[in-house]
Write a protein that holds these residues in place. Structure first.
Motif, PDB file in Angstrom:
ATOM      1  N   SER A 110     -12.072  -7.659   1.821  1.00 32.45           N
ATOM      2  CA  SER A 110     -11.828  -8.389   3.063  1.00 32.45           C
ATOM      3  C   SER A 110     -13.154  -8.637   3.760  1.00 32.45           C
ATOM      4  CB  SER A 110     -10.899  -7.587   3.983  1.00 32.45           C
ATOM      5  OG  SER A 110     -10.741  -8.224   5.242  1.00 32.45           O
ATOM      6  N   ASP A 111     -13.201  -9.658   4.588  1.00 33.76           N
ATOM      7  CA  ASP A 111     -14.366  -9.858   5.452  1.00 33.76           C
ATOM      8  C   ASP A 111     -14.395  -8.851   6.596  1.00 33.76           C
ATOM      9  OD1 ASP A 111     -15.513 -11.901   4.023  1.00 33.76           O
ATOM     10  OD2 ASP A 111     -14.857 -13.514   5.366  1.00 33.76           O
ATOM     11  N   HIS A 112     -13.309  -8.140   6.822  1.00 32.22           N
ATOM     12  CA  HIS A 112     -13.213  -7.179   7.913  1.00 32.22           C
ATOM     13  C   HIS A 112     -13.160  -5.770   7.339  1.00 32.22           C
ATOM     14  CE1 HIS A 112     -12.376 -10.542  10.629  1.00 32.22           C
ATOM     15  NE2 HIS A 112     -11.500 -10.963   9.725  1.00 32.22           N
ATOM     16  N   GLY A 113     -14.136  -4.945   7.680  1.00 29.22           N
ATOM     17  CA  GLY A 113     -14.165  -3.589   7.164  1.00 29.22           C
ATOM     18  C   GLY A 113     -12.959  -2.778   7.584  1.00 29.22           C
ATOM     19  N   HIS A 114     -12.462  -3.008   8.804  1.00 31.20           N
ATOM     20  CA  HIS A 114     -11.318  -2.217   9.261  1.00 31.20           C
ATOM     21  C   HIS A 114     -10.061  -2.526   8.463  1.00 31.20           C
ATOM     22  CE1 HIS A 114      -8.967  -5.314  11.427  1.00 31.20           C
ATOM     23  NE2 HIS A 114     -10.129  -5.858  11.732  1.00 31.20           N
ATOM     24  N   VAL A 115      -9.998  -3.702   7.824  1.00 30.82           N
ATOM     25  CA  VAL A 115      -8.826  -4.027   7.007  1.00 30.82           C
ATOM     26  C   VAL A 115      -8.766  -3.115   5.786  1.00 30.82           C
ATOM     27  CG1 VAL A 115      -7.777  -5.785   5.531  1.00 30.82           C
ATOM     28  CG2 VAL A 115      -8.601  -6.395   7.815  1.00 30.82           C
ATOM     29  N   THR A 116      -9.872  -2.988   5.062  1.00 31.17           N
ATOM     30  CA  THR A 116      -9.856  -2.127   3.876  1.00 31.17           C
ATOM     31  C   THR A 116      -9.584  -0.681   4.264  1.00 31.17           C
ATOM     32  OG1 THR A 116     -12.266  -1.786   3.916  1.00 31.17           O
ATOM     33  CG2 THR A 116     -11.437  -3.656   2.642  1.00 31.17           C
ATOM     34  N   LEU A 117     -10.179  -0.225   5.371  1.00 36.29           N
ATOM     35  CA  LEU A 117      -9.942   1.148   5.815  1.00 36.29           C
ATOM     36  C   LEU A 117      -8.491   1.347   6.252  1.00 36.29           C
ATOM     37  CD1 LEU A 117     -13.182   1.867   7.879  1.00 36.29           C
ATOM     38  CD2 LEU A 117     -12.526   2.914   5.711  1.00 36.29           C
ATOM     39  N   ASP A 129      -7.943 -11.318  15.599  1.00 35.35           N
ATOM     40  CA  ASP A 129      -7.923 -12.572  14.856  1.00 35.35           C
ATOM     41  C   ASP A 129      -7.576 -12.404  13.377  1.00 35.35           C
ATOM     42  OD1 ASP A 129      -8.634 -14.006  17.124  1.00 35.35           O
ATOM     43  OD2 ASP A 129     -10.780 -13.756  16.765  1.00 35.35           O
ATOM     44  N   VAL A 130      -7.256 -11.196  12.946  1.00 38.20           N
ATOM     45  CA  VAL A 130      -6.895 -10.994  11.546  1.00 38.20           C
ATOM     46  C   VAL A 130      -5.477 -11.496  11.333  1.00 38.20           C
ATOM     47  CG1 VAL A 130      -6.588  -9.321   9.695  1.00 38.20           C
ATOM     48  CG2 VAL A 130      -8.436  -9.013  11.354  1.00 38.20           C
ATOM     49  N   PRO A 131      -5.290 -12.517  10.504  1.00 41.88           N
ATOM     50  CA  PRO A 131      -3.973 -13.157  10.413  1.00 41.88           C
ATOM     51  C   PRO A 131      -2.985 -12.360   9.572  1.00 41.88           C
ATOM     52  CG  PRO A 131      -5.508 -14.225   8.919  1.00 41.88           C
ATOM     53  CD  PRO A 131      -6.311 -13.201   9.695  1.00 41.88           C
ATOM     54  N   GLU A 176       1.051  -7.295   1.587  1.00 43.54           N
ATOM     55  CA  GLU A 176       1.121  -8.754   1.473  1.00 43.54           C
ATOM     56  C   GLU A 176       1.774  -9.396   2.696  1.00 43.54           C
ATOM     57  OE1 GLU A 176       1.276  -9.084  -3.404  1.00 43.54           O
ATOM     58  OE2 GLU A 176       3.145  -8.822  -2.270  1.00 43.54           O
ATOM     59  N   ARG A 177       2.604  -8.670   3.416  1.00 39.49           N
ATOM     60  CA  ARG A 177       3.168  -9.183   4.661  1.00 39.49           C
ATOM     61  C   ARG A 177       2.211  -8.977   5.837  1.00 39.49           C
ATOM     62  NH1 ARG A 177       8.088  -7.296   2.371  1.00 39.49           N
ATOM     63  NH2 ARG A 177       7.760  -5.230   3.273  1.00 39.49           N
ATOM     64  N   ALA A 178       1.418  -7.899   5.770  1.00 38.21           N
ATOM     65  CA  ALA A 178       0.551  -7.562   6.897  1.00 38.21           C
ATOM     66  C   ALA A 178      -0.656  -8.474   7.001  1.00 38.21           C
ATOM     67  CB  ALA A 178       0.094  -6.109   6.787  1.00 38.21           C
ATOM     68  N   TYR A 179      -1.147  -8.995   5.861  1.00 32.31           N
ATOM     69  CA  TYR A 179      -2.400  -9.765   5.879  1.00 32.31           C
ATOM     70  C   TYR A 179      -2.270 -11.042   5.065  1.00 32.31           C
ATOM     71  CZ  TYR A 179      -4.429  -5.361   7.492  1.00 32.31           C
ATOM     72  OH  TYR A 179      -4.707  -4.214   8.188  1.00 32.31           O
ATOM     73  N   LEU A 191      -1.757   3.430   2.888  1.00 33.63           N
ATOM     74  CA  LEU A 191      -1.262   3.814   1.565  1.00 33.63           C
ATOM     75  C   LEU A 191      -1.209   5.320   1.403  1.00 33.63           C
ATOM     76  CD1 LEU A 191      -3.040   1.155  -0.691  1.00 33.63           C
ATOM     77  CD2 LEU A 191      -0.595   1.302  -0.156  1.00 33.63           C
ATOM     78  N   LYS A 192      -2.066   6.029   2.109  1.00 33.27           N
ATOM     79  CA  LYS A 192      -2.050   7.494   2.039  1.00 33.27           C
ATOM     80  C   LYS A 192      -0.997   8.096   2.972  1.00 33.27           C
ATOM     81  CE  LYS A 192      -6.423   8.195   2.893  1.00 33.27           C
ATOM     82  NZ  LYS A 192      -7.725   8.880   3.057  1.00 33.27           N
ATOM     83  N   GLY A 193      -0.307   7.247   3.728  1.00 31.88           N
ATOM     84  CA  GLY A 193       0.730   7.741   4.620  1.00 31.88           C
ATOM     85  C   GLY A 193       0.239   8.139   5.988  1.00 31.88           C
ATOM     86  N   GLU A 194      -0.960   7.675   6.382  1.00 24.75           N
ATOM     87  CA  GLU A 194      -1.559   8.068   7.656  1.00 24.75           C
ATOM     88  C   GLU A 194      -1.330   7.057   8.771  1.00 24.75           C
ATOM     89  OE1 GLU A 194      -2.841  10.978   8.090  1.00 24.75           O
ATOM     90  OE2 GLU A 194      -2.653  11.560   5.981  1.00 24.75           O
ATOM     91  N   LEU A 195      -0.743   5.887   8.455  1.00 24.06           N
ATOM     92  CA  LEU A 195      -0.457   4.870   9.466  1.00 24.06           C
ATOM     93  C   LEU A 195       0.995   4.434   9.357  1.00 24.06           C
ATOM     94  CD1 LEU A 195      -3.557   2.457   9.294  1.00 24.06           C
ATOM     95  CD2 LEU A 195      -3.146   4.289  10.955  1.00 24.06           C
ATOM     96  N   ASP A 196       1.629   4.213  10.499  1.00 24.73           N
ATOM     97  CA  ASP A 196       3.003   3.703  10.515  1.00 24.73           C
ATOM     98  C   ASP A 196       3.049   2.197  10.686  1.00 24.73           C
ATOM     99  OD1 ASP A 196       4.037   6.317  10.343  1.00 24.73           O
ATOM    100  OD2 ASP A 196       3.897   6.572  12.521  1.00 24.73           O
ATOM    101  N   ASP A 197       1.940   1.626  11.161  1.00 23.97           N
ATOM    102  CA  ASP A 197       1.886   0.202  11.457  1.00 23.97           C
ATOM    103  C   ASP A 197       0.611  -0.375  10.867  1.00 23.97           C
ATOM    104  OD1 ASP A 197       0.616  -1.977  13.400  1.00 23.97           O
ATOM    105  OD2 ASP A 197       2.794  -2.115  13.613  1.00 23.97           O
ATOM    106  N   LEU A 198       0.719  -1.552  10.234  1.00 24.90           N
ATOM    107  CA  LEU A 198      -0.425  -2.198   9.609  1.00 24.90           C
ATOM    108  C   LEU A 198      -0.485  -3.637  10.090  1.00 24.90           C
ATOM    109  CD1 LEU A 198      -2.660  -1.462   7.545  1.00 24.90           C
ATOM    110  CD2 LEU A 198      -1.201  -2.410   5.759  1.00 24.90           C
ATOM    111  N   ASN A 199      -1.421  -3.923  10.996  1.00 25.86           N
ATOM    112  CA  ASN A 199      -1.591  -5.266  11.543  1.00 25.86           C
ATOM    113  C   ASN A 199      -0.286  -5.827  12.097  1.00 25.86           C
ATOM    114  OD1 ASN A 199      -3.366  -7.414  12.152  1.00 25.86           O
ATOM    115  ND2 ASN A 199      -2.761  -8.554  10.328  1.00 25.86           N
TER     116      ASN A 199
END
Length: 426
Positions: A162-169, A37-39, A103-106, A175-183
């Motif tokens: 954020s209201d969602h802890g997983h968003v900040t994580l 449900d994270v838009p 800004e596009r992801a969330y 940003l550290k280069g550990e994910l290729d996809d964000l939401n």
């Protein structure tokens, strides 16, 4: 985080994960939180306000119009890894691309993400040019005789909320280069090779959240005394709409950084044993608000009944008179003296923390100039009220229960100059 989390509520578990950080904490957090449900953003980055700090129109509000801040907060103290002036080899473009990915992801706001990046005096010292006269950004310093804080010298500060802890994580890992996809959005670029994370601080704010985190925390007595409805550890609501500066008031008006603001960030350790074990409810109300608030029983619970104002300006009376005649002066009474044309001059976005197992407040304020914060802090300290008035520091608001551990100042540029700005772009 396997097995030991069985007795934790979902919200408490998520806050623990945010505090730990890293890929394993993110994975555990994603298992506990609802993620579908994270838009994603409904507008393009270029359609967002130029003010990084323009959050209020995107955040939730309560029935009285008070802004309800996001529950989870992450502060990253960043060090620039390059030599000399920043923004070599396309770094500015890379960093801006990373921010636009966020800004596009969330969607901007509680359900998605709100963030700002600011730059400290040490960052701007690398340039030959001085900051423009329209920017007041001194090095941090101790602001009262009773404090001896660490003076932070990070090049930059990234504030994620954020209201969602997983968003900040997730944002941190991306940003550290550990994910290729964000939401569901491809990560275009990162700050890997541009910034190193020198320190991470976490926190939370909202009704019931401090009560969930109080057990076994240094600075809070046994017995879980923090009220269940309290949004902060000291048991009372803050951030009333009429005790906060507007985003317009804290915005820099002129020069190349017009549309920006400044941040002052303090880490304040809490000592609440006397607050809860010796002070009565009336004493706590008097020290937080004013003696009149206690005498007239104006505060119910955490203070939601007060509406959109602490009512200090309306009923609080003279801080000097109460200090002299009552032997007690309220924290809100003192802070209310720092106004111009009847309006507050700083916008608080502070939140509680249990980093390192210690109850604390990350006091984050926005203001047009750091001088505005210094003025407000001087009134909060109330040294002028203690001279022959208050017999001891105990009754001078809430000072006795606070120890300032660190201070830092940052310039938050407008969005168009948020990626490694020059000291004087014009």
């Amino acid at each position: 985080m396997n097995g030991s989390d069985r007795g934790l509520s979902r919200r408490a578990f998520v806050r623990s994960a945010v505090a730990i950080g890293g890929a394993s904490a993110l994975a555990a957090c994603l298992q506990r939180e609802e993620t579908e449900d994270v838009p994603q953003a409904t507008r393009a980055p270029e359609e967002l306000p130029d003010r990084q700090h323009a959050w209020n129109d995107f955040l939730a509000t309560d029935d009285h119009g008070n802004v309800e801040p996001p529950e989870h907060h992450l502060l990253l103290g960043l060090e620039y890894v390059g030599d000399g002036p920043a923004a070599a080899d396309g770094e500015r473009e890379r960093l801006e691309a990373a921010f636009r990915t966020l800004e596009r992801a969330y969607e901007r706001g509680n359900d998605g993400l709100a963030f700002t990046i600011g730059y400290g005096p040490t960052y701007f010292d690398r340039f030959d040019e001085e900051l423009p006269e329209s920017v007041d950004l001194p090095a941090p310093e101790a602001l009262a005789p009773i404090e001896d804080p660490r003076l932070d010298e990070y090049d930059a500060l990234l504030h994620l909320a954020s209201d969602h802890g997983h968003v900040t994580l997730s944002v941190e890992e991306a940003l550290k280069g550990e994910l290729d996809d964000l939401n569901g959005i491809t990560v275009e670029d990162t700050f890997d090779g541009i910034f190193d994370v020198a320190e991470r601080r976490t926190g939370f704010i909202g009704p019931g959240l401090p009560a969930e985190r109080q057990s076994g925390v240094s600075g809070i007595p046994d017995g879980e005394p923090v009220p269940e409805d309290a949004p902060m550890f000291m048991g009372f609501k803050s951030g009333f709409r009429k005790t906060q500066a507007s985003e317009d008031r804290v915005t820099i008006r002129d020069g190349p950084f017009a549309g920006g603001t400044t941040i002052h960030l303090s880490k304040i350790q809490l000592h609440l044993h006397q607050w809860y074990e010796q002070d009565s409810r009336d004493q706590r109300v008097a020290k937080m608000f004013s003696p009149t608030h206690a005498e007239d029983d104006l505060v119910e619970g955490a203070g939601d009944n007060l509406g959109d104002s602490s009512r200090v300006a309306e009923v609080g009376g003279s801080a000097a008179d109460d200090a002299r005649n009552e032997g007690t002066v309220g924290h809100a009474q003192k802070a209310a003296r720092a106004r111009e044309d009847g309006e507050p001059i700083i916008l608080r976005r502070d939140f509680d923390s249990t980093d390192d197992g210690q109850a604390a407040v990350h006091f984050l304020s926005l203001q047009r100039s750091i001088a505005d914060f210094v003025t407000t802090r001087r009134e909060m300290t109330g040294t002028d009220l203690t001279e022959g008035s208050v017999s001891s520091r105990t009754n001078n608001g809430i000072l006795q229960y606070l120890t300032v551990r660190s201070r830092a100042n940052y310039l938050v540029p407008p969005r168009g100059r948020r990626a490694l700005p020059e000291a004087n772009p014009d």
